[in-house]
Design a protein around this motif. Structure first.
Motif, mmCIF file in Angstrom:
data_model
loop_
_atom_site.group_PDB
_atom_site.id
_atom_site.type_symbol
_atom_site.label_atom_id
_atom_site.label_comp_id
_atom_site.label_asym_id
_atom_site.label_seq_id
_atom_site.Cartn_x
_atom_site.Cartn_y
_atom_site.Cartn_z
ATOM 1 N N ASN A 62 4.099 13.595 39.458
ATOM 2 C CA ASN A 62 5.208 14.182 40.196
ATOM 3 C C ASN A 62 4.724 15.407 40.944
ATOM 4 O OD1 ASN A 62 8.218 14.714 40.687
ATOM 5 N ND2 ASN A 62 7.584 16.630 39.722
ATOM 6 N N GLU A 63 4.971 15.443 42.243
ATOM 7 C CA GLU A 63 4.711 16.595 43.108
ATOM 8 C C GLU A 63 3.324 17.195 42.876
ATOM 9 O OE1 GLU A 63 8.161 19.141 42.725
ATOM 10 O OE2 GLU A 63 9.406 17.720 43.857
ATOM 11 N N PRO A 64 2.279 16.381 43.079
ATOM 12 C CA PRO A 64 0.919 16.876 42.839
ATOM 13 C C PRO A 64 0.443 17.893 43.869
ATOM 14 C CG PRO A 64 0.837 14.687 43.833
ATOM 15 C CD PRO A 64 2.284 14.968 43.520
ATOM 16 N N ASP A 65 1.245 18.158 44.887
ATOM 17 C CA ASP A 65 0.869 19.164 45.875
ATOM 18 C C ASP A 65 1.253 20.575 45.442
ATOM 19 O OD1 ASP A 65 3.532 18.036 46.252
ATOM 20 O OD2 ASP A 65 3.714 19.322 48.019
ATOM 21 N N ILE A 66 1.946 20.721 44.287
ATOM 22 C CA ILE A 66 2.293 22.062 43.800
ATOM 23 C C ILE A 66 1.862 22.187 42.336
ATOM 24 C CG2 ILE A 66 4.119 22.429 45.498
ATOM 25 C CD1 ILE A 66 6.166 21.780 43.294
ATOM 26 N N PHE A 67 2.512 23.046 41.578
ATOM 27 C CA PHE A 67 2.033 23.432 40.252
ATOM 28 C C PHE A 67 2.060 22.310 39.219
ATOM 29 C CE2 PHE A 67 6.515 24.643 40.665
ATOM 30 C CZ PHE A 67 7.091 23.922 39.607
ATOM 31 N N TYR A 68 2.682 21.189 39.528
ATOM 32 C CA TYR A 68 2.674 20.076 38.580
ATOM 33 C C TYR A 68 1.278 19.459 38.420
ATOM 34 C CZ TYR A 68 7.803 19.948 38.505
ATOM 35 O OH TYR A 68 9.123 20.262 38.335
ATOM 36 N N TRP A 69 0.369 19.781 39.305
ATOM 37 C CA TRP A 69 -0.976 19.185 39.293
ATOM 38 C C TRP A 69 -2.001 20.295 39.434
ATOM 39 C CZ3 TRP A 69 -3.378 14.807 38.116
ATOM 40 C CH2 TRP A 69 -4.630 14.524 38.664
ATOM 41 N N LYS A 70 -2.857 20.445 38.432
ATOM 42 C CA LYS A 70 -3.873 21.493 38.445
ATOM 43 C C LYS A 70 -5.221 21.004 38.967
ATOM 44 C CE LYS A 70 -1.299 24.736 36.644
ATOM 45 N NZ LYS A 70 -0.885 25.925 37.442
ATOM 46 N N GLY A 71 -5.277 19.742 39.399
ATOM 47 C CA GLY A 71 -6.509 19.230 39.964
ATOM 48 C C GLY A 71 -6.521 19.348 41.472
ATOM 49 N N THR A 72 -7.509 18.732 42.100
ATOM 50 C CA THR A 72 -7.633 18.717 43.553
ATOM 51 C C THR A 72 -6.958 17.467 44.113
ATOM 52 O OG1 THR A 72 -9.698 17.463 43.519
ATOM 53 C CG2 THR A 72 -9.858 19.885 43.347
ATOM 54 N N PRO A 73 -6.708 17.420 45.420
ATOM 55 C CA PRO A 73 -6.208 16.177 46.010
ATOM 56 C C PRO A 73 -7.148 15.003 45.763
ATOM 57 C CG PRO A 73 -5.881 17.993 47.532
ATOM 58 C CD PRO A 73 -6.706 18.533 46.400
ATOM 59 N N GLU A 74 -8.441 15.250 45.802
ATOM 60 C CA GLU A 74 -9.413 14.180 45.578
ATOM 61 C C GLU A 74 -9.320 13.654 44.143
ATOM 62 O OE1 GLU A 74 -10.283 16.487 49.005
ATOM 63 O OE2 GLU A 74 -10.116 17.166 46.922
ATOM 64 N N GLU A 75 -9.107 14.547 43.197
ATOM 65 C CA GLU A 75 -8.950 14.113 41.805
ATOM 66 C C GLU A 75 -7.671 13.304 41.626
ATOM 67 O OE1 GLU A 75 -11.123 17.417 39.011
ATOM 68 O OE2 GLU A 75 -9.391 18.090 40.187
ATOM 69 N N TYR A 76 -6.627 13.679 42.343
ATOM 70 C CA TYR A 76 -5.394 12.880 42.274
ATOM 71 C C TYR A 76 -5.649 11.475 42.810
ATOM 72 C CZ TYR A 76 -0.753 11.041 43.085
ATOM 73 O OH TYR A 76 0.351 10.217 43.090
ATOM 74 N N CYS A 77 -6.323 11.371 43.941
ATOM 75 C CA CYS A 77 -6.588 10.051 44.532
ATOM 76 C C CYS A 77 -7.424 9.198 43.593
ATOM 77 C CB CYS A 77 -7.282 10.208 45.882
ATOM 78 S SG CYS A 77 -6.211 10.895 47.181
ATOM 79 N N ALA A 78 -8.400 9.808 42.933
ATOM 80 C CA ALA A 78 -9.218 9.053 41.986
ATOM 81 C C ALA A 78 -8.378 8.556 40.819
ATOM 82 C CB ALA A 78 -10.381 9.919 41.488
ATOM 83 N N LEU A 79 -7.499 9.418 40.309
ATOM 84 C CA LEU A 79 -6.642 9.006 39.201
ATOM 85 C C LEU A 79 -5.656 7.932 39.654
ATOM 86 C CD1 LEU A 79 -6.149 9.600 36.196
ATOM 87 C CD2 LEU A 79 -4.288 11.123 36.904
ATOM 88 N N TYR A 80 -5.223 8.011 40.912
ATOM 89 C CA TYR A 80 -4.350 6.958 41.437
ATOM 90 C C TYR A 80 -5.080 5.611 41.453
ATOM 91 C CZ TYR A 80 -1.488 4.082 44.419
ATOM 92 O OH TYR A 80 -0.736 3.043 44.898
ATOM 93 N N ASP A 81 -6.324 5.598 41.881
ATOM 94 C CA ASP A 81 -7.105 4.356 41.884
ATOM 95 C C ASP A 81 -7.124 3.732 40.488
ATOM 96 O OD1 ASP A 81 -7.688 4.893 44.533
ATOM 97 O OD2 ASP A 81 -9.672 5.725 44.092
ATOM 98 N N VAL A 82 -7.394 4.575 39.493
ATOM 99 C CA VAL A 82 -7.457 4.098 38.114
ATOM 100 C C VAL A 82 -6.098 3.579 37.667
ATOM 101 C CG1 VAL A 82 -7.862 4.837 35.734
ATOM 102 C CG2 VAL A 82 -9.380 5.629 37.559
ATOM 103 N N THR A 83 -5.056 4.307 38.022
ATOM 104 C CA THR A 83 -3.692 3.935 37.627
ATOM 105 C C THR A 83 -3.276 2.617 38.265
ATOM 106 O OG1 THR A 83 -3.120 6.274 37.397
ATOM 107 C CG2 THR A 83 -1.298 4.710 37.619
ATOM 108 N N ALA A 84 -3.505 2.483 39.570
ATOM 109 C CA ALA A 84 -3.137 1.248 40.266
ATOM 110 C C ALA A 84 -3.874 0.053 39.680
ATOM 111 C CB ALA A 84 -3.421 1.381 41.751
ATOM 112 N N ALA A 85 -5.156 0.240 39.361
ATOM 113 C CA ALA A 85 -5.930 -0.850 38.772
ATOM 114 C C ALA A 85 -5.373 -1.231 37.408
ATOM 115 C CB ALA A 85 -7.398 -0.446 38.657
ATOM 116 N N ALA A 86 -4.948 -0.234 36.634
ATOM 117 C CA ALA A 86 -4.412 -0.510 35.304
ATOM 118 C C ALA A 86 -3.092 -1.258 35.382
ATOM 119 C CB ALA A 86 -4.244 0.791 34.531
ATOM 120 N N VAL A 87 -2.196 -0.813 36.263
ATOM 121 C CA VAL A 87 -0.880 -1.450 36.389
ATOM 122 C C VAL A 87 -1.034 -2.889 36.849
ATOM 123 C CG1 VAL A 87 1.305 -1.439 37.658
ATOM 124 C CG2 VAL A 87 0.353 0.716 36.784
#
Length: 562
Positions: free
Chosen positions: A191-216
């Motif tokens: 949720n809202e990874p562009d603000i304080f809900y996400w302490k990683g970088t945009p690149e780290e979010y995209c990587a985690l999205y790849d993993v998540t999409a593959a898992a689902v």
């Protein structure tokens, strides 16, 4: 109270039953809340049943904190699904263990109520917080520890374990509810990874999205997976995410690009300053601070800006868009005892604001941008609230519906095919860039094509402190059942109709109403008629109704063949 328009003038609204705009898309059938655990409480289940009783289509529902660790006790703006744990393994290393007890209670309640979850996959479980993650924290009686203070916002330390957690969640959902049911759900990362809900970088979010999409999709290939659920001001983050999905390096597959089935982002109409004023309490909250109101202009601007970003990416331009937090102001859990500007949430202003906003979001279809498929009101209820606390809620204490729920009851009564509406007091798309536009009288109308026509007409301006009155003429042209007997009904939401808050104020603002008093408030909180039903022996080809409509006010006129 002022009169709108030139002295003695009348607002003219015309509905043409012969001009269809296509199917009326039910973008409003969506709600969400921070407090995951409140879906399955006795109050939560009763309120879900209340929504199901009038819902014209399955509502989507979204909540935070599915993977957050904790005791499963919902608090305002906090909750926990407590799914993921680690236990000693046979080889001395830790092994993953899953606890589905909270998941089952929440999703059972949603599925039994006919809801379609937008499964928000977040936040970081305590056992997956990186060892190096740190946050400034001073122990206090009102704060549990550094995890609750923000360590949950860190990217998980182990992608493989995150992948397995997501896959296990999808697998468990399919086993419990059936793959056919789960195929209708949305799966969204964070949720809202562009603000304080996400302490990683945009690149780290995209990587985690790849993993998540593959898992689902590895468990359920037909599942819909998407994101990034950014804020209204997060267009830059959204742009980078969509570019990654189009052709970025995929952290799960080693290839290029990532699976994307929908795009999501948020918008908020106001953030009152200060949020909390710490003044003396009173019936209207504290008595200082600037007067302010939600802004339709701001919300539509943010939606347009983010839709324009999606339109620039060919792979995203045709995808459904979920504005899965679409709210008049933040935060959800503060009310009139924090800032008096939150008073609008208790009154007839909020349903009028929300109805006209939904119509204007539908009108954005005319700008050749991607289409919004859901506009989620982040509104539910608050455990422990006082009557009409002023939180962003569909129900206040005692399971009493707020006036906001009345707007959704009215919208549910609109038939399937949208009709052209013309008004000489409408703002329309031409005024989207005019934040200080004058008060508006306009409408949203629909028909079933043969036996029923309904027109929702509002009187609104983006100022909760500015009341008014307009004489309104509604002309319904080319009725499809002219010459047949028909019934005319007129429902109203204003200060005096369909308004449990006004009735509560008139009763002396009781905080412990007796059973009879509460029953009377419940009755006043339902949809009330502005005028008695009128039976016509022969429906005319053109039907004209005239009435006064206060600001804020919302009328629903229905004409139905008998």
């Amino acid at each position: 109270m002022s009169s709108d328009g030139p002295t003695g003038s009348m607002a003219h609204v015309e509905v043409d039953c012969g001009r269809w705009l296509g199917a009326l898309r039910r973008i409003w059938t969506s709600f969400g809340h921070d407090e995951l655990n409140w879906a399955s409480t006795p109050r939560g289940r009763r309120n879900l049943s209340a929504i199901r009783a009038f819902a014209e289509a399955p509502y989507t529902v979204r909540a935070h904190n599915l993977f957050t660790s904790g005791p499963g006790r919902g608090l305002p703006h906090w909750s926990s699904g407590n799914v993921y744990h680690e236990v000693p393994g046979a080889d001395g290393a830790t092994a993953a263990a899953y606890d589905w007890s909270i998941f089952d209670s929440v999703f059972d309640a949603w599925v039994e109520a006919g809801m379609r979850p937008i499964v928000e996959l977040g936040f970081c479980p305590r056992a997956l917080v990186p060892d190096a993650a740190e946050i400034a924290f001073t122990p206090m009686p009102s704060a549990y520890g550094p995890y609750e203070a923000g360590l949950w916002a860190w990217p998980p330390r182990d992608h493989r374990r995150w992948h397995d957690l997501v896959a296990a969640t999808v697998r468990h959902a399919c086993a419990r509810y059936g793959a056919e049911t789960v195929r209708q759900w949305y799966w969204e990362l964070w949720n809202e990874p562009d603000i304080f809900y996400w302490k990683g970088t945009p690149e780290e979010y995209c990587a985690l999205y790849d993993v998540t999409a593959a898992a689902v999709t590895g468990v359920l290939p037909e599942a819909a997976v998407g994101g990034p659920a950014t804020t209204g001001g997060g267009a830059r983050f959204l742009d980078g995410f969509l570019a990654h999905c189009a052709d970025g390096p995929n952290a799960a597959t080693g290839g290029r690009g990532a699976r994307l089935d929908f795009v999501s982002f948020h918008t908020k109409g106001a953030s009152f300053r200060p949020w909390r004023t710490y003044g003396r309490l009173g019936p209207s909250g504290v008595e200082r601070g600037e007067r302010a109101s939600p802004s339709t202009h701001k919300m539509l601007r943010e939606i347009r800006e983010n839709l324009a970003v999606a339109a620039r990416h060919p792979g995203a331009a045709a995808l459904p868009v979920l504005v899965d937090e679409c709210d008049a102001s933040v935060p959800a859990h503060w009310g009139v005892y924090d800032n008096p500007n939150f008073a609008y949430r208790n009154t007839e202003y909020y349903p009028v604001f929300q109805a006209q906003l939904m119509a204007k979001i539908l009108d954005l279809d005319g700008l050749a941008l991607p289409r919004v498929e859901a506009a989620t009101t982040w509104s539910w209820y608050m455990e422990g609230d006082r009557f009409f606390e002023g939180t962003r809620s569909l129900f206040t204490a005692g399971d009493l519906p707020t006036p906001l729920l009345g707007a959704y009851r009215m919208l549910a009564r609109l038939p399937a095919r949208r009709l052209v509406v013309a008004s000489d007091r409408a703002r329309g798309l031409r005024a989207l860039d005019e934040p200080d536009a004058p008060p508006e009288v306009d409408g949203l109308a629909a028909t079933d094509g043969s036996a029923r026509v309904a027109a929702l007409v509002w009187h609104h301006c983006d100022d909760q402190y500015h009341a008014g009155l307009a004489a309104v003429e509604v002309a319904i042209r080319r009725l499809p059942f002219a010459g047949r007997p028909c019934m005319v009904r007129h429902f109203r939401i204003d200060r005096d109709h369909s308004n449990g808050h006004s009735a509560w104020v008139a009763a002396g603002r009781p905080q412990d109403p007796g059973p009879g008093q509460l029953a009377a408030l419940q009755e006043r909180a339902g949809l009330e008629r502005f005028a008695p039903d009128e039976a016509l022996e022969h429906a005319p080809a053109d039907l004209t109704l005239r009435f006064d409509l206060p600001r804020p006010g919302l009328s629903l006129v229905e004409v139905e063949a008998m």
